[in-house]
Write an enzyme that holds these catalytic residues in place. Structure first.
Site, PDB file in Angstrom:
ATOM      1  N   LYS A  13       0.841  -1.202   0.000  1.00 12.55           N
ATOM      2  CA  LYS A  13       0.000   0.000   0.000  1.00 12.55           C
ATOM      3  C   LYS A  13       0.883   1.262   0.000  1.00 12.55           C
ATOM      4  CE  LYS A  13      -3.891  -2.190   2.455  1.00 12.55           C
ATOM      5  NZ  LYS A  13      -4.809  -2.056   3.627  1.00 12.55           N
ATOM      6  N   TYR A  53     -12.342  -2.594  -3.490  1.00  9.29           N
ATOM      7  CA  TYR A  53     -12.878  -2.553  -2.127  1.00  9.29           C
ATOM      8  C   TYR A  53     -14.410  -2.474  -2.096  1.00  9.29           C
ATOM      9  CZ  TYR A  53      -8.303  -2.150   0.188  1.00  9.29           C
ATOM     10  OH  TYR A  53      -7.048  -2.392   0.702  1.00  9.29           O
ATOM     11  N   ARG A  89      -1.596 -14.179   4.067  1.00 10.84           N
ATOM     12  CA  ARG A  89      -2.383 -13.508   5.120  1.00 10.84           C
ATOM     13  C   ARG A  89      -1.715 -13.712   6.494  1.00 10.84           C
ATOM     14  NH1 ARG A  89      -6.987 -10.286   4.015  1.00 10.84           N
ATOM     15  NH2 ARG A  89      -8.030 -11.182   5.826  1.00 10.84           N
ATOM     16  N   THR A  95      -5.543  -7.308  10.674  1.00 13.79           N
ATOM     17  CA  THR A  95      -5.814  -5.992  10.077  1.00 13.79           C
ATOM     18  C   THR A  95      -5.315  -4.828  10.934  1.00 13.79           C
ATOM     19  OG1 THR A  95      -7.795  -6.968   9.085  1.00 13.79           O
ATOM     20  CG2 THR A  95      -7.678  -4.556   9.138  1.00 13.79           C
ATOM     21  N   ASN A 120      -1.840  -0.103   7.050  1.00 10.43           N
ATOM     22  CA  ASN A 120      -1.260  -1.371   7.514  1.00 10.43           C
ATOM     23  C   ASN A 120      -0.404  -2.064   6.446  1.00 10.43           C
ATOM     24  OD1 ASN A 120      -3.321  -2.141   5.875  1.00 10.43           O
ATOM     25  ND2 ASN A 120      -4.546  -3.121   7.463  1.00 10.43           N
ATOM     26  N   HIS A 123      -1.892  -5.466   1.401  1.00  6.97           N
ATOM     27  CA  HIS A 123      -3.159  -6.159   1.159  1.00  6.97           C
ATOM     28  C   HIS A 123      -2.823  -7.557   0.679  1.00  6.97           C
ATOM     29  CE1 HIS A 123      -7.078  -7.208  -0.535  1.00  6.97           C
ATOM     30  NE2 HIS A 123      -6.396  -7.679  -1.565  1.00  6.97           N
ATOM     31  N   GLU A 134      -9.459 -10.164  -7.921  1.00  5.18           N
ATOM     32  CA  GLU A 134      -8.524  -9.051  -7.730  1.00  5.18           C
ATOM     33  C   GLU A 134      -7.355  -9.117  -8.722  1.00  5.18           C
ATOM     34  OE1 GLU A 134      -7.516  -9.359  -3.571  1.00  5.18           O
ATOM     35  OE2 GLU A 134      -9.547  -8.819  -2.937  1.00  5.18           O
TER      36      GLU A 134
END
Ligand code: IDP
Ligand code: MG
Length: 140
Positions: A13, A53, A89, A95, A120, A123, A134
């Site tokens: 990000k 999103y 993940r 998160t 954070n 993604h 995605e």
């Protein structure tokens, strides 16, 4: 038990790119043993972010989230490996960066900055269906 090779979408990000953590994040993905399949630096359009999103539209953090994701370049990465969707993940951590476990990307490099959206760093797609959707959005 055997598992199929999967692909997932990882985004560094704008906070991760601005803080020069792209290399460290790529290093962790490679050190875990996953393969980088494709990578690009993107200044994301609002329309792409709205699609990406869509599930969060209407939530209080939605508008701040889209503005944050528009605020600077993003590094989009197609990553491959067995169970990579779940595995990335775990590498990313939960998160909320304040409570993300040390040893994870968010736990080691993230914190609360008192903003309306949690910055954070990364993604990662959360399911095979999300990954397919995605990856089409970011690599087409
Ligand atoms: P994820 O990135 O861990 O999958 P999601 O629930 O999909 O988390 O939320 C997307 C992004 O929106 C998060 O990564 C974070 O940047 C932001 N976000 C999610 N929940 C909140 C919240 O409760 N407050 C502020 N920002 C949030
Ligand atoms: Mg998510």
């Amino acid at each position: 038990m055997s598992t199929a090779i999967e692909e997932t979408l990882v985004l560094v990000k704008p906070d991760g790119v601005a803080r020069s953590l792209t290399g460290e994040i790529l290093r962790r993905i490679e050190a875990k043993g996953y393969s980088l399949v494709d990578i690009r630096l993107v200044q994301a359009e609002r329309s792409l972010l709205a699609e990406h999103y869509a599930e969060h539209e209407g939530k209080p953090f939605y508008e701040p989230l889209v503005e944050f994701m528009e605020s600077g370049p993003i590094v989009a990465i197609r990553v491959a490996g067995n169970r990579v969707i779940e595995g990335f993940r775990v590498l990313a951590g939960t998160t909320d960066p304040t409570t993300a476990a040390p040893g994870t990307i968010r736990g080691d490099f993230g914190r609360d900055w008192g903003l309306r959206v949690q910055q954070n760093l990364v993604h990662g797609s959360d399911s095979p269906e999300s990954a397919e959707r995605e990856l089409k959005l970011w690599f087409s």
